[in-house]
Design a protein around this motif. Structure first.
Motif, PDB file in Angstrom:
ATOM      1  N   GLU A 267      14.798  11.525  66.009  1.00 53.83           N
ATOM      2  CA  GLU A 267      13.635  11.738  66.856  1.00 53.83           C
ATOM      3  C   GLU A 267      13.879  12.808  67.916  1.00 53.83           C
ATOM      4  O   GLU A 267      13.026  13.669  68.155  1.00 53.83           O
ATOM      5  CB  GLU A 267      13.242  10.425  67.529  1.00 53.83           C
ATOM      6  CG  GLU A 267      12.734   9.364  66.567  1.00 53.83           C
ATOM      7  CD  GLU A 267      12.489   8.035  67.264  1.00 53.83           C
ATOM      8  OE1 GLU A 267      12.454   8.026  68.516  1.00 53.83           O
ATOM      9  OE2 GLU A 267      12.338   7.014  66.561  1.00 53.83           O
TER      10      GLU A 267
ATOM     11  N   ARG B  36       8.008   9.404  67.129  1.00 56.90           N
ATOM     12  CA  ARG B  36       8.221   8.016  66.708  1.00 56.90           C
ATOM     13  C   ARG B  36       6.962   7.460  66.036  1.00 56.90           C
ATOM     14  O   ARG B  36       7.039   6.786  64.999  1.00 56.90           O
ATOM     15  CB  ARG B  36       8.593   7.161  67.911  1.00 56.90           C
ATOM     16  CG  ARG B  36       8.997   5.728  67.566  1.00 56.90           C
ATOM     17  CD  ARG B  36       9.450   4.967  68.797  1.00 56.90           C
ATOM     18  NE  ARG B  36      10.541   5.650  69.481  1.00 56.90           N
ATOM     19  CZ  ARG B  36      10.432   6.230  70.691  1.00 56.90           C
ATOM     20  NH1 ARG B  36       9.278   6.194  71.343  1.00 56.90           N
ATOM     21  NH2 ARG B  36      11.457   6.826  71.246  1.00 56.90           N
ATOM     22  N   GLU B  37       5.795   7.764  66.601  1.00 57.34           N
ATOM     23  CA  GLU B  37       4.547   7.286  66.004  1.00 57.34           C
ATOM     24  C   GLU B  37       4.311   7.939  64.642  1.00 57.34           C
ATOM     25  O   GLU B  37       3.829   7.284  63.699  1.00 57.34           O
ATOM     26  CB  GLU B  37       3.370   7.573  66.940  1.00 57.34           C
ATOM     27  CG  GLU B  37       3.349   6.717  68.193  1.00 57.34           C
ATOM     28  CD  GLU B  37       3.323   5.230  67.865  1.00 57.34           C
ATOM     29  OE1 GLU B  37       2.514   4.816  67.019  1.00 57.34           O
ATOM     30  OE2 GLU B  37       4.139   4.484  68.450  1.00 57.34           O
TER      31      GLU B  37
ATOM     32  N   ARG C 246       6.446   6.205  62.140  1.00 64.23           N
ATOM     33  CA  ARG C 246       5.867   4.913  61.751  1.00 64.23           C
ATOM     34  C   ARG C 246       4.708   5.110  60.775  1.00 64.23           C
ATOM     35  O   ARG C 246       4.538   4.322  59.833  1.00 64.23           O
ATOM     36  CB  ARG C 246       5.388   4.165  62.988  1.00 64.23           C
ATOM     37  CG  ARG C 246       6.536   3.629  63.851  1.00 64.23           C
ATOM     38  CD  ARG C 246       6.019   3.054  65.147  1.00 64.23           C
ATOM     39  NE  ARG C 246       7.124   2.527  65.958  1.00 64.23           N
ATOM     40  CZ  ARG C 246       7.054   2.351  67.287  1.00 64.23           C
ATOM     41  NH1 ARG C 246       5.943   2.664  67.926  1.00 64.23           N
ATOM     42  NH2 ARG C 246       8.090   1.871  67.948  1.00 64.23           N
TER      43      ARG C 246
ATOM     44  N   GLU D 106       6.183   5.874  57.512  1.00 63.75           N
ATOM     45  CA  GLU D 106       6.771   4.650  56.951  1.00 63.75           C
ATOM     46  C   GLU D 106       5.682   3.819  56.267  1.00 63.75           C
ATOM     47  O   GLU D 106       5.881   3.289  55.161  1.00 63.75           O
ATOM     48  CB  GLU D 106       7.433   3.824  58.050  1.00 63.75           C
ATOM     49  CG  GLU D 106       8.087   2.550  57.531  1.00 63.75           C
ATOM     50  CD  GLU D 106       8.511   1.599  58.633  1.00 63.75           C
ATOM     51  OE1 GLU D 106       9.286   0.676  58.326  1.00 63.75           O
ATOM     52  OE2 GLU D 106       8.055   1.769  59.783  1.00 63.75           O
ATOM     53  N   SER D 107       4.506   3.726  56.891  1.00 58.08           N
ATOM     54  CA  SER D 107       3.409   2.952  56.307  1.00 58.08           C
ATOM     55  C   SER D 107       2.920   3.574  55.010  1.00 58.08           C
ATOM     56  O   SER D 107       2.357   2.890  54.149  1.00 58.08           O
ATOM     57  CB  SER D 107       2.251   2.831  57.300  1.00 58.08           C
ATOM     58  OG  SER D 107       1.565   4.066  57.451  1.00 58.08           O
TER      59      SER D 107
ATOM     60  N   ALA E 102      12.573   2.476  57.659  1.00 55.31           N
ATOM     61  CA  ALA E 102      13.228   2.218  58.942  1.00 55.31           C
ATOM     62  C   ALA E 102      14.376   1.246  58.751  1.00 55.31           C
ATOM     63  O   ALA E 102      14.258   0.269  58.008  1.00 55.31           O
ATOM     64  CB  ALA E 102      12.220   1.655  59.930  1.00 55.31           C
TER      65      ALA E 102
ATOM     66  N   PHE F  35      14.856   6.101  61.440  1.00 53.70           N
ATOM     67  CA  PHE F  35      14.064   6.370  60.249  1.00 53.70           C
ATOM     68  C   PHE F  35      14.798   7.314  59.311  1.00 53.70           C
ATOM     69  O   PHE F  35      15.449   8.264  59.749  1.00 53.70           O
ATOM     70  CB  PHE F  35      12.716   6.985  60.629  1.00 53.70           C
ATOM     71  CG  PHE F  35      11.799   6.046  61.350  1.00 53.70           C
ATOM     72  CD1 PHE F  35      10.950   5.196  60.654  1.00 53.70           C
ATOM     73  CD2 PHE F  35      11.778   6.002  62.740  1.00 53.70           C
ATOM     74  CE1 PHE F  35      10.100   4.329  61.313  1.00 53.70           C
ATOM     75  CE2 PHE F  35      10.937   5.132  63.408  1.00 53.70           C
ATOM     76  CZ  PHE F  35      10.098   4.296  62.699  1.00 53.70           C
TER      77      PHE F  35
END
Length: 233
Positions: free
Chosen positions: A43, A58-59, A62, A65-66, A72, A78
């Motif tokens: 990051e 970071r967002e 995420r 990742e979704s 993660a 990540f």
């Protein structure tokens, strides 16, 4: 695991929707191979290179990742997801189900504007090859296949295809490693378009099967080659 420490060519961001922009930059870096499977998305390094704070990075991680592009690990951060041969088989099984049907339906609706739109996608593929632009090649390749699903006129089918977008772009990026001549990727799409224009359902399915079947076999072989072997006892 490979760390993201040296810069990988991510342009500085200045607009408002930072999370989606960061996600797009990271996706491009992954499909180009700058962030290979198993690489850590550090990051701090990404934020520094993009000239932003760590929070949107970071967002964005995420979000990816979704979508199945990153995974993660607690207290480690990540990492770029590593696709297995089974992942490739599952993805191509679904692609074949979707794209066979979509191509036959698209042929029935292939008016002059639709034909021109598909040709424009191929022109973009050739232009990306001319520039040796891996990220643009991935996008143009994806848009060609998505355009077929769009022309087919089934909104649910299109949404299903869009749900595969992230994984498809990663796989298309892997396909780029298989060709010394980037123009060859564009040329593999010509028979599919020709079959759509001819309008014979059996021929369309045969060309879609061949086009996706070759990619499935070769990408599967590449993924197996890149997969780490069993650890020594």
């Amino acid at each position: 695991m490979r760390l993201l420490s040296p810069p990988v060519g991510l342009p500085v961001l200045s607009e408002s929707d930072l999370v989606r922009q960061v996600a797009r930059r990271l996706t491009d870096a992954i499909t180009r191979g700058d962030l290979p499977p198993g690489a850590k998305v550090a990051e701090a390094a990404v934020a520094r290179e993009l000239g932003i704070s760590r929070a949107p990075v970071r967002e964005a991680a995420r979000l990816l990742e979704s979508q199945g592009l990153l995974c993660a690990h607690p207290r480690r951060g990540f990492f770029v997801r590593e696709l297995s041969p089974a992942d490739i088989d599952d993805l191509y099984d679904l692609r074949l189900c979707i794209e066979r049907h979509a191509a036959v339906e698209a042929a029935r609706r292939l008016d002059a504007p639709a034909r021109a739109a598909l040709r424009a996608c191929l022109d973009d593929l050739y232009a990306a090859a001319q520039r040796d632009d891996a990220a643009r090649t991935v996008e143009a390749d994806y848009r060609f296949h998505r355009k077929i699903c769009e022309i087919a006129g089934n909104g649910r089918l299109l949404r299903l295809f869009d749900g595969l977008a992230t994984e498809l772009k990663v796989v298309i990026g892997l396909i780029g490693r298989l060709y010394d001549d980037p123009h060859a990727i564009a040329r593999t799409h010509e028979p599919v378009l020709a079959a759509l224009e001819a309008g014979h359902a059996e021929r369309i399915v045969a060309h879609v099967d061949h086009h996706l079947g070759v990619a499935r076999r070769e990408v599967g072989r590449l993924v197996r080659a890149l997969s780490p072997g069993p650890e020594a006892p």
